[in-house]
Write a protein that holds these residues in place. Structure first.
Motif, short mmCIF file in Angstrom:
data_model
loop_
_atom_site.label_atom_id
_atom_site.label_comp_id
_atom_site.label_asym_id
_atom_site.label_seq_id
_atom_site.Cartn_x
_atom_site.Cartn_y
_atom_site.Cartn_z
N ASN A 183 -3.36 9.08 -5.72
CA ASN A 183 -4.60 9.71 -6.18
C ASN A 183 -5.28 10.50 -5.08
O ASN A 183 -6.06 11.41 -5.36
CB ASN A 183 -5.56 8.66 -6.74
N ASP A 184 -5.00 10.16 -3.84
CA ASP A 184 -5.57 10.90 -2.71
C ASP A 184 -4.82 12.20 -2.45
O ASP A 184 -5.22 12.98 -1.57
CB ASP A 184 -5.54 10.04 -1.44
N SER A 199 2.91 6.02 -8.65
CA SER A 199 2.01 5.82 -9.78
C SER A 199 0.62 6.29 -9.40
O SER A 199 0.22 6.20 -8.24
CB SER A 199 1.96 4.33 -10.12
N SER A 200 -0.13 6.74 -10.39
CA SER A 200 -1.53 7.10 -10.15
C SER A 200 -2.49 6.08 -10.76
O SER A 200 -3.70 6.27 -10.73
CB SER A 200 -1.82 8.50 -10.71
N SER A 201 -1.96 4.99 -11.26
CA SER A 201 -2.81 3.96 -11.86
C SER A 201 -3.61 3.23 -10.79
O SER A 201 -3.07 2.83 -9.76
CB SER A 201 -1.94 2.95 -12.62
N THR A 202 -4.89 3.04 -11.05
CA THR A 202 -5.72 2.28 -10.11
C THR A 202 -5.38 0.79 -10.17
O THR A 202 -5.77 0.05 -9.27
CB THR A 202 -7.22 2.48 -10.41
N ARG A 203 -4.66 0.37 -11.18
CA ARG A 203 -4.23 -1.03 -11.31
C ARG A 203 -2.70 -1.13 -11.20
O ARG A 203 -2.08 -2.00 -11.81
CB ARG A 203 -4.69 -1.60 -12.65
N SER A 204 -2.12 -0.27 -10.42
CA SER A 204 -0.67 -0.14 -10.34
C SER A 204 0.03 -1.44 -9.92
O SER A 204 -0.22 -1.97 -8.84
CB SER A 204 -0.31 0.96 -9.33
N LYS A 214 2.11 -0.66 -6.85
CA LYS A 214 1.38 -0.72 -5.58
C LYS A 214 1.27 -2.16 -5.10
O LYS A 214 1.41 -2.45 -3.91
CB LYS A 214 -0.01 -0.09 -5.72
N LYS A 215 1.06 -3.08 -6.02
CA LYS A 215 1.02 -4.51 -5.65
C LYS A 215 2.38 -4.94 -5.09
O LYS A 215 2.45 -5.64 -4.09
CB LYS A 215 0.63 -5.37 -6.85
N GLU A 274 -3.82 14.42 -5.11
CA GLU A 274 -3.78 15.13 -6.38
C GLU A 274 -3.88 16.63 -6.12
O GLU A 274 -4.80 17.09 -5.44
CB GLU A 274 -4.93 14.66 -7.26
N ASP A 297 -2.17 6.07 -1.46
CA ASP A 297 -2.50 6.12 -2.89
C ASP A 297 -2.27 7.56 -3.35
O ASP A 297 -2.89 8.49 -2.79
CB ASP A 297 -3.96 5.71 -3.08
#
Length: 175
Positions: free
Chosen positions: A38-39, A9-14, A17-18, A41, A36
């Protein structure tokens, strides 16, 4: 044991990830690096782009992270029944380095969503394809209704059958 973990996922509130972070905390005598996406991309994969510009250095960096771990734990977000574009793009670029993306590493696959299906469609796809990409699949688990089953304040699954299933699953990494 060195574990590499990430959410697909690329969500910052994933929520994935939790989940993956909590799951790795259950493995004794290990260190975990949680990546992450996002790092990592990169331009959207295409053969034309690969021919024109080569493989992005971020893809090589991600692939190298896998080569340096003992085990992988991935929790998949489900976008319209499939992988997220962020995960699929990183995976596609890495597969151009070597089709055996998972490099024979021990692999635990997870998925969750706010709904009752727990992202089971994407998890089924991931489980079915893992052996083709050299993943030593040790097990998998879908966690339904994330916000019902996860204690956001304490960062863990609430007690119950789902938590017990996850604990038993994560023990398999030490075998």
């Amino acid at each position: 044991m060195k574990i590499l973990a990430f959410a697909g996922s690329s969500s910052t509130r994933s929520i994935n990830k939790k989940l993956v972070t909590y799951a790795c905390s259950l493995v004794e005598n290990s260190s975990t690096e949680v990546l992450d996406l996002n790092d990592y991309e990169m331009p959207i994969f295409s053969e034309d782009r690969e021919n024109d510009s080569g493989i992005p250095s971020l893809a090589q960096e991600f692939f190298n992270k896998i080569s340096q771990c003992d085990a992988l734990v991935i929790s998949f977000a489900e976008h319209n029944g499939a992988y997220s574009a962020a995960y699929k793009n990183v995976f596609d670029w890495c597969s151009r380095i070597n089709a055996k993306v998972f490099q024979g590493k021990k692999l635990i696959l997870l998925a969750t969503s706010p709904g009752p299906s727990g992202a089971s469609c994407v998890l089924t796809t991931a489980v079915g394809s893992a052996p083709f990409f050299s993943g030593d699949l040790k097990g998998f688990l879908s966690v339904p209704s994330f916000y019902v089953n996860f204690d956001m304040e304490n960062g863990c699954l609430k007690s119950g059958a789902v938590n017990e299933q996850l604990q038993l699953l994560m023990i398999k990494l030490n075998r």
